[in-house]
Scaffold this active site. Sequence first.
Site, short mmCIF file in Angstrom:
data_model
loop_
_atom_site.label_atom_id
_atom_site.label_comp_id
_atom_site.label_asym_id
_atom_site.label_seq_id
_atom_site.Cartn_x
_atom_site.Cartn_y
_atom_site.Cartn_z
N SER A 1 -0.35 6.42 45.15
CA SER A 1 1.01 6.96 45.22
C SER A 1 1.26 8.05 44.19
O SER A 1 0.62 9.09 44.21
CB SER A 1 2.00 5.81 45.08
OG SER A 1 3.31 6.23 45.30
N ASP B 1 1.95 9.87 48.09
CA ASP B 1 1.62 9.28 49.39
C ASP B 1 2.81 9.28 50.35
O ASP B 1 2.79 8.62 51.38
CB ASP B 1 1.03 7.88 49.24
CG ASP B 1 2.05 6.86 48.72
OD1 ASP B 1 3.07 7.28 48.14
OD2 ASP B 1 1.83 5.65 48.90
N ASP C 1 6.03 8.16 50.25
CA ASP C 1 6.97 7.07 50.52
C ASP C 1 8.23 7.17 49.66
O ASP C 1 9.15 6.38 49.83
CB ASP C 1 6.31 5.69 50.39
CG ASP C 1 5.86 5.36 48.98
OD1 ASP C 1 5.98 6.22 48.08
OD2 ASP C 1 5.37 4.23 48.76
N GLU D 1 15.72 2.30 46.25
CA GLU D 1 15.64 2.26 44.80
C GLU D 1 16.06 3.63 44.28
O GLU D 1 15.97 4.63 45.00
CB GLU D 1 14.20 1.95 44.36
CG GLU D 1 13.75 0.54 44.72
CD GLU D 1 12.33 0.27 44.27
OE1 GLU D 1 12.17 -0.57 43.37
OE2 GLU D 1 11.40 0.88 44.80
N ASN E 1 14.51 5.52 42.51
CA ASN E 1 13.36 6.43 42.55
C ASN E 1 13.15 7.10 43.90
O ASN E 1 12.25 7.93 44.06
CB ASN E 1 12.08 5.71 42.11
CG ASN E 1 11.68 4.58 43.05
OD1 ASN E 1 12.03 4.56 44.22
ND2 ASN E 1 10.93 3.61 42.53
N GLY F 1 7.01 -6.40 33.56
CA GLY F 1 6.08 -7.29 34.26
C GLY F 1 4.64 -7.08 33.84
O GLY F 1 3.76 -7.87 34.19
N THR F 2 4.37 -6.00 33.09
CA THR F 2 2.97 -5.64 32.83
C THR F 2 2.62 -5.47 31.35
O THR F 2 1.45 -5.50 31.00
CB THR F 2 2.63 -4.32 33.55
OG1 THR F 2 3.58 -3.32 33.15
CG2 THR F 2 2.68 -4.49 35.06
#
Length: 518
Positions: free
Chosen positions: A51, A269, A271, A360, A362, A489-490
Amino acid sequence: MTKNKKYSYGTAGFRTKASDLEAAVYSSGVAAALRSMELKGKTIGVMITASHNPVEDNGVKIIDADGGMLAMEWEDKCTQLANAPSKAEFDFLIKQFLTPTTCQPKVIIGYDTRPSSPRLAELLKVCLDEMSASYIDYGYITTPQLHWLVRLINKSTAASFLEEGPPITEYYDTLTSAFSKIDPSMQDSPTVSRVVVDCANGVGSQPLKTVAGLVKDSLSIELVNTDVRASELLNNGCGADFVKTKQSPPLALEGKIKPNQLYASIDGDADRLIFYYINQNRKFHLLDGDKISTALVGYLNILVKKSGMPFSLGVVQTAYANGASTEYLQDLGITTVFTPTGVKHLHKAAKEFDIGVYFEANGHGTVLFSDKALANLAHPFFTPSPVQAAAIEQLQSYSVLINQAIGDAISDLLATISVLNALHWDASAWSNTYKDLPNKLAKVKVSDRTIYKSTDAERRLVSPDGLQEKIDALVAKYEKGRSFVRASGTEDVVRVYAEASTKQAADELCEKVCQLVL
């Protein structure tokens, strides 16, 4: 199978440096074949893309039989397969996940323009051959196109589609035909007759060129940043993520942007979609996912009322949605619900409505029409008046134009411009529907992010004890103040978001909440 590398399958599938991805690609091919077998030979998609990430990265994601994201229970299975420490363990997991069936697994493949993508696609094919799977390689294709094709194949009864796969021209013909049917009267004197699109030097460049040629009589689409051969240019100083993050045009357009002309950027990509323009004073204005969502749902709300259909219509947002957009939707009387961050949560919540809209900030999002809504539009349970019939036809066209599988920058571009023309909004009028509240997002390094637990769609903390009450006390001091703290989360950081009536107040509130976290 893997050496010193831990994989985790998330919303975006597996994503890491392309040089570290072989085990994840191979195991994803196995998982796709196993999922197809579990679904008695339904077609599953595998997309190789990273992406909006830098060109040296790549990723692999599996598209489920409905054209949507992979079922959650299979995310863990993918992670287990990719992290199998030995061939014996890998084979054991395959036996565990295997559904006995006589149906041959079916998979379709697509990939973006990263230099590593064709090599990884070849590895995927080796794996599918070993799994005795039937597969079709669509080559360079956008992620939403592959989602769309999976959905079409599994809903189709055409033998040729099931055996050979539909040609990609089906996608272009379907979208542009629906676009041409949406309020044709607007095409005589459209408010927006031209849009300049930054393609991020990614895989969306050629599909957008094809679409531009098919709609040229009603809309001029000028493309920039379309160089897919120079791989180092991918998402480099361009694309939706760059524009959103930097709050400025792509570098290639600096100094060239014309006042009040509508511009858009997609990501690598295709989206994500972001719009923007500059005014007469050359001030940059971003039209992000919140603005796209409010425009689409506002017009769909008008059509639903005109149609006489008793449809439930709603918007799904996350805590990151600007508070001004939420207030605007409430003023329109449109139901707004909140979910935790992540497309899978938004998509699921949108399906609860007859017509559900989610984007979102974004720029990733779509509009979902329920099976019930589609059935009622195709066969109204009453005899519609001419006005009702026209609105019903418009709603049907939007249900075809907008990708029902996943967020799609190309279909969202056409849908948004058709709405702007129907409402007679130019870029400035659209921007002025509401004014975004000034906001700030910050990261705070913490020793243990797991102690930060939230509720109410990540808008309020339940742990650590007493922290939310302190945030509430701070927020109460600021006009239109809002702030939340959310664990990453990471990585071992928490994200702090704050908004208020002025930039100074938003910055100050954000800084004070960061101090509370420290």
